[in-house]
Design a protein around this motif. Structure first.
Motif, PDB file in Angstrom:
ATOM      1  N   ALA A 154       0.834  -1.207   0.000  1.00 17.61           N
ATOM      2  CA  ALA A 154       0.000   0.000   0.000  1.00 17.61           C
ATOM      3  C   ALA A 154       0.869   1.259   0.000  1.00 17.61           C
ATOM      4  CB  ALA A 154      -0.929   0.001   1.211  1.00 17.61           C
ATOM      5  N   LEU A 185     -12.220   1.578  -0.507  1.00  9.93           N
ATOM      6  CA  LEU A 185     -11.951   0.289   0.133  1.00  9.93           C
ATOM      7  C   LEU A 185     -13.215  -0.557   0.201  1.00  9.93           C
ATOM      8  CD1 LEU A 185      -9.652  -0.234   3.132  1.00  9.93           C
ATOM      9  CD2 LEU A 185     -11.791  -1.478   3.015  1.00  9.93           C
ATOM     10  N   ILE A 225      -8.951  -0.540  -3.033  1.00  8.30           N
ATOM     11  CA  ILE A 225      -8.457  -1.665  -2.231  1.00  8.30           C
ATOM     12  C   ILE A 225      -9.587  -2.683  -2.098  1.00  8.30           C
ATOM     13  CG2 ILE A 225      -7.579  -2.411   0.017  1.00  8.30           C
ATOM     14  CD1 ILE A 225      -6.625   0.547   0.393  1.00  8.30           C
TER      15      ILE A 225
END
Length: 177
Positions: A40, A75, A48
């Motif tokens: 990351a 995410l 993500i």
């Protein structure tokens, strides 16, 4: 779009990466918490995809550190062990979306792109979305069975399914697409 796939099941991570690369994502993979944070920091993904169960770790514990590194990344938490409590916790910690396995490619791409179900004109390759939910379930059961070296009892526990129910599902022929 740069996507970091954090998934401890290497085969599933590779399958997801292949499918999502066809959808326009530049994919990197990490298979544990430590490597996920390292990748990351260096890859700086815009998106993500995080598995909730990472070997002995819980993906929920990664949400906050990932948010500290990448506050603007989209995410999506992916889990085979869904519950309202974990969905609420994931959103509270900063996940943008929460999906349960098995998931079809169309739903996954929509979640990653942050598109509601009302919008259906996404440019998604239909060849990657043909698989039915029954086939996805069969594939997931086979994958979990393989990871448990064919142990039906351990697989049933992991799938939160009664052993006899799992045995009945395994006796049926696999569903075609």
């Amino acid at each position: 779009m740069k996507l970091l796939i954090i998934e401890d099941d290497i085969n599933l991570a590779n399958t997801l990466a292949r499918g999502l690369t066809k959808q326009g994502f530049n994919c990197e993979k990490a298979h544990d918490s430590h490597n996920a944070l390292l990748v990351a920091k260096t890859f700086l993904p815009t998106h993500i995809l995080l598995d909730m169960k990472l070997a002995d770790d819980n993906g929920l514990t990664l949400i906050s550190p990932l948010r500290n590194i990448l506050p603007n990344s989209h995410l999506v938490l992916l889990t085979g062990f869904a519950s309202i409590a974990t969905a609420v916790e994931a959103m509270r910690l900063g996940a943008n979306d929460y999906l349960t396995k098995p998931v079809d490619m169309l739903t996954l791409v929509k979640a990653l792109k942050g598109v509601s179900d009302a919008i259906s004109d996404l440019p998604v390759d239909p060849a990657t979305t043909v698989m039915s939910t029954e086939r996805l379930q069969w594939e997931h059961i086979q994958q979990v069975l393989h990871s448990n070296q064919g142990n039906v009892s351990a697989t049933a526990r992991q799938l939160n399914m009664h052993r006899r129910t799992l045995q009945r599902k395994l006796q049926k022929k696999p569903v075609q697409k």
